[in-house]
Design a protein around this motif. Structure first.
Motif, PDB file in Angstrom:
ATOM      1  N   UNK A 192       7.818  -4.456  -7.375  1.00 34.33           N
ATOM      2  CA  UNK A 192       7.701  -3.501  -6.266  1.00 34.33           C
ATOM      3  C   UNK A 192       8.323  -2.156  -6.639  1.00 34.33           C
ATOM      4  N   UNK A 193       7.655  -1.089  -6.221  1.00 31.67           N
ATOM      5  CA  UNK A 193       8.112   0.253  -6.566  1.00 31.67           C
ATOM      6  C   UNK A 193       7.464   0.797  -7.819  1.00 31.67           C
ATOM      7  N   UNK A 194       6.889  -0.087  -8.649  1.00 35.70           N
ATOM      8  CA  UNK A 194       6.235   0.355  -9.877  1.00 35.70           C
ATOM      9  C   UNK A 194       4.751   0.023  -9.890  1.00 35.70           C
ATOM     10  N   UNK A 195       4.227  -0.515  -8.807  1.00 36.69           N
ATOM     11  CA  UNK A 195       2.811  -0.877  -8.743  1.00 36.69           C
ATOM     12  C   UNK A 195       1.970   0.396  -8.596  1.00 36.69           C
ATOM     13  N   UNK A 196       0.926   0.499  -9.399  1.00 34.04           N
ATOM     14  CA  UNK A 196       0.088   1.690  -9.325  1.00 34.04           C
ATOM     15  C   UNK A 196      -1.378   1.351  -9.540  1.00 34.04           C
ATOM     16  N   UNK A 197      -2.225   2.198  -8.976  1.00 35.08           N
ATOM     17  CA  UNK A 197      -3.663   2.149  -9.187  1.00 35.08           C
ATOM     18  C   UNK A 197      -4.110   3.562  -9.549  1.00 35.08           C
ATOM     19  N   UNK A 244     -10.242  -2.272   1.024  1.00 36.68           N
ATOM     20  CA  UNK A 244      -9.109  -2.717   1.825  1.00 36.68           C
ATOM     21  C   UNK A 244      -8.706  -4.058   1.258  1.00 36.68           C
ATOM     22  N   UNK A 245      -7.488  -4.169   0.754  1.00 32.40           N
ATOM     23  CA  UNK A 245      -7.104  -5.356   0.008  1.00 32.40           C
ATOM     24  C   UNK A 245      -5.597  -5.465  -0.080  1.00 32.40           C
ATOM     25  N   UNK A 246      -5.103  -6.693  -0.178  1.00 31.59           N
ATOM     26  CA  UNK A 246      -3.676  -6.902  -0.392  1.00 31.59           C
ATOM     27  C   UNK A 246      -3.238  -6.337  -1.735  1.00 31.59           C
ATOM     28  N   UNK A 247      -4.159  -6.217  -2.690  1.00 29.79           N
ATOM     29  CA  UNK A 247      -3.806  -5.648  -3.991  1.00 29.79           C
ATOM     30  C   UNK A 247      -3.383  -4.195  -3.892  1.00 29.79           C
ATOM     31  N   UNK A 248      -3.833  -3.513  -2.854  1.00 28.55           N
ATOM     32  CA  UNK A 248      -3.455  -2.104  -2.678  1.00 28.55           C
ATOM     33  C   UNK A 248      -2.139  -1.944  -1.927  1.00 28.55           C
ATOM     34  N   UNK A 249      -1.697  -2.960  -1.214  1.00 28.65           N
ATOM     35  CA  UNK A 249      -0.513  -2.832  -0.356  1.00 28.65           C
ATOM     36  C   UNK A 249       0.725  -2.493  -1.180  1.00 28.65           C
ATOM     37  N   UNK A 250       1.422  -1.427  -0.763  1.00 26.77           N
ATOM     38  CA  UNK A 250       2.652  -1.033  -1.429  1.00 26.77           C
ATOM     39  C   UNK A 250       2.464  -0.400  -2.790  1.00 26.77           C
ATOM     40  N   UNK A 251       1.245   0.021  -3.124  1.00 30.49           N
ATOM     41  CA  UNK A 251       0.993   0.608  -4.439  1.00 30.49           C
ATOM     42  C   UNK A 251       1.062   2.132  -4.381  1.00 30.49           C
ATOM     43  N   UNK A 252       1.358   2.709  -5.547  1.00 26.90           N
ATOM     44  CA  UNK A 252       1.268   4.157  -5.739  1.00 26.90           C
ATOM     45  C   UNK A 252      -0.111   4.466  -6.310  1.00 26.90           C
ATOM     46  N   UNK A 253      -0.852   5.312  -5.623  1.00 25.81           N
ATOM     47  CA  UNK A 253      -2.241   5.600  -5.978  1.00 25.81           C
ATOM     48  C   UNK A 253      -2.346   7.002  -6.576  1.00 25.81           C
TER      49      UNK A 253
END
Length: 583
Positions: free
Chosen positions: A307-312, A325-334
């Motif tokens: 967490x905090x380092x997740x990115x797309x 719309x997906x759980x994979x995007x939740x909390x990510x930096x885009x």
């Protein structure tokens, strides 16, 4: 595994978020230089009520009274740091309710005075504002804002002014900054009694483990590629204890040994943008569309990053609608980069979003916990609920926002339009609650100009030009209207348009046309509607929502508006439909 071998496998790297989200993308005030921060570090340790916790009241006293910063700038730094730290959504919603009830400056000050931050971490946060300083030489001679001069030719004046602002996502720049400035960073953690008369740290001085704990804002690491840990835990383990000189008796580190240990173990963030581009997992496309989507590059590290380092990363989406719309995007930096003629819908709760070098596109976002930053864009429309919105180096862009903080307008902007948030989707309110964002306070129309005093480059959207936006997908959920409603002038404009539509329908009905007249009238309306679609560019948006087999039919078969179109749905986090790409 031997202690020596384990020590060799320890990696320490700069954390992504403090630099990506915390460093304001503008040259910092000269009053945040090392000289002044050294003085502040001594001051807070020798005054009651400043250490180890610093309240807004005491920071305002230091910033405005000692450093001569404007109060709104002092609050901007305090508020930005507060956005970074780990408040629960419930705490943020509670604070939002308290702030929304403040009707006077005095009441607002009383509420702000209840906020406090970790003193040493806040000093380090102020120090890393140097990341976006235009040049070290200029900082030494005290230049406060970017110069009009450029060091090398560039495509445009706007690109030149904002060239230094691309470092926030650049993990190579983060590593270089920490490596070059680590000695100064550690000096800010030294207690006043171990400083020389000039304020510099003595070579044989010690840094307490409590002070090193504050380094966890900037640094983290792991042993043998296992779980990520704060830097102070790594330094007090047997593998690095000797190298860092840690004493269990004094619970402190010799400054010179600590500096040498950190520098020898510093490495590039394994979850940063470099690693994501090299080894990140490619997002699954619903369909690989030939031509327009062939050059699109989309990757993520959400399967490995903490967490905090997740990115797309989304790059070069061109003439296409992308929806997710997906759980994979939740909390990510885009990061949305170099997209053009695109319509992008990311309808999940997000950590942060950067829209960089995009053109002629629309971006509709789910609630963004921290910040949405729009940089070097042209003719881009962004629709968001966000902790903060910042715009820099952009032209002819429109932002429809619901935000508890003042939109931040950075240097290099021209023709920026700010409007109220004007859409919804069924799970929006649940998503807002999950990241601690409420409908009030809402400061979308009270921008803060930073690094520029000219307010002629932006405007508030006139109600006469206002239209609501309909998200053209079917989803399950309870939200059925715009959260918080529209400001009265804009609601009145919508009501007036609805009234005109009703009157038009009534006029058509009362005309009592026969069958042939109705056919001719329908044909005329469709012709005019198609002309309007082509003139406004909405035809492309509609076509991208329709499967290819339908889109190639004759024009009269595709006259539905987005809100009426039933060819594309989002259900259970997955997009269905062939032309729209779901990642």
């Amino acid at each position: 595994m031997s202690g020596e071998t384990e020590a060799d496998s320890v990696c320490i790297w700069p954390r992504m978020e403090p630099f990506m989200l915390g460093a304001l993308q503008v040259a910092p005030s000269s009053k945040l230089s090392l000289h002044y921060l050294r003085k502040m570090a001594v001051y807070v340790r020798t005054r009651d009520g400043c250490f180890p916790i610093l309240s807004w009241q005491m920071w305002r006293h230091i910033a405005c009274g000692k450093l001569q910063l404007a109060e709104d700038l002092a609050w901007l730094y305090f508020e930005t740091f507060d956005l970074l730290i780990g408040h629960t959504p419930e705490e943020r919603l509670e604070w939002a309710e308290c702030f929304s009830q403040c009707s006077t400056k005095s009441e607002l000050d009383q509420q702000r005075n209840k906020l406090s931050v970790d003193t040493l971490q806040f000093i380090l946060f102020l120090y890393i504002q140097q990341l976006n300083r235009v040049s070290l030489r200029n900082s030494l001679i005290g230049e406060e804002w970017p110069s009009h001069r450029t060091r090398s030719p560039s495509p445009s004046e706007r690109e030149t002014k904002t060239s230094s602002q691309n470092k926030n996502w650049d993990d190579q720049a983060h590593l270089s900054f920490v490596h070059s400035h680590l000695a100064e960073i550690l000096e800010l953690l030294v207690e006043p009694g171990q400083l020389s008369h000039s304020g510099q740290a003595l070579r044989d001085c010690q840094i307490s483990v409590e002070a090193v704990r504050s380094l966890g804002l900037l640094l983290e690491g792991s042993v043998c590629h296992r779980a990520v840990q704060p830097v102070h835990k790594l330094l007090t383990k047997s593998s690095l204890q000797t190298q860092a000189g840690y004493s269990t008796l004094t619970r402190s580190f010799p400054l010179h040994k600590l500096l040498s240990c950190l520098q020898s173990n510093l490495t590039l963030n394994p979850f940063g943008i470099t690693a994501c581009l090299r080894a990140g997992k490619k997002l699954a496309w619903a369909q690989q569309v030939e031509g327009a989507m062939k050059r699109a590059k989309i990757a993520r590290n959400t399967h490995t990053a903490p967490p905090g380092s997740k990115m797309v990363l989304m790059s070069q989406v061109f003439k296409q609608t992308l929806a997710k719309t997906s759980e994979r995007l939740m909390g990510t930096n885009i990061k949305i980069h170099r997209c053009s003629d695109a319509f992008i819908y990311l309808l999940s709760p997000l950590r942060s979003v950067s829209v960089d070098k995009c053109r002629d596109s629309t971006v509709v976002l789910g609630p963004v916990e921290t910040s949405v930053h729009i940089h070097s864009c042209h003719n881009v429309r962004v629709v968001c609920v966000a902790g903060r919105v910042a715009i820099g180096g952009s032209s002819h862009c429109t932002v429809h926002a619901l935000t508890p903080t003042q939109p931040l307008l950075l240097p290099g902007n021209t023709n920026i339009t700010l409007g109220p948030y004007h859409t919804y989707y069924p799970t929006l309110e649940d998503h807002m609650a999950s990241v601690g964002l409420a409908v009030v306070p809402n400061a979308w129309d009270c921008p803060l100009l930073l690094g520029t005093e000219d307010s002629a480059f932006y405007r508030l959207l006139p109600p006469a030009e206002f239209h609501t936006l309909v998200v053209p997908f079917q989803m399950e959920g309870d939200t059925c209207e715009i959260p918080g409603g529209l400001p009265p002038p804009y609601q009145a404009a919508v009501d007036e348009k609805q009234k005109r539509i009703h009157n038009w329908q009534k006029t058509v009905m009362e005309a009592r046309l026969n069958k042939e007249q109705r056919r001719q009238f329908q044909q005329l309306v469709e012709i005019k509607f198609h002309e309007w679609l082509l003139e406004t560019g909405h035809r492309q948006e509609l076509d991208s929502l329709i499967p290819p087999t339908i889109a190639t039919l004759k024009a009269s078969d595709t006259t539905d508006t987005p809100q009426d179109n039933d060819t594309k749905h989002i259900k259970n986090g997955r997009a269905v439909g062939q032309s729209t790409v779901a990642c």
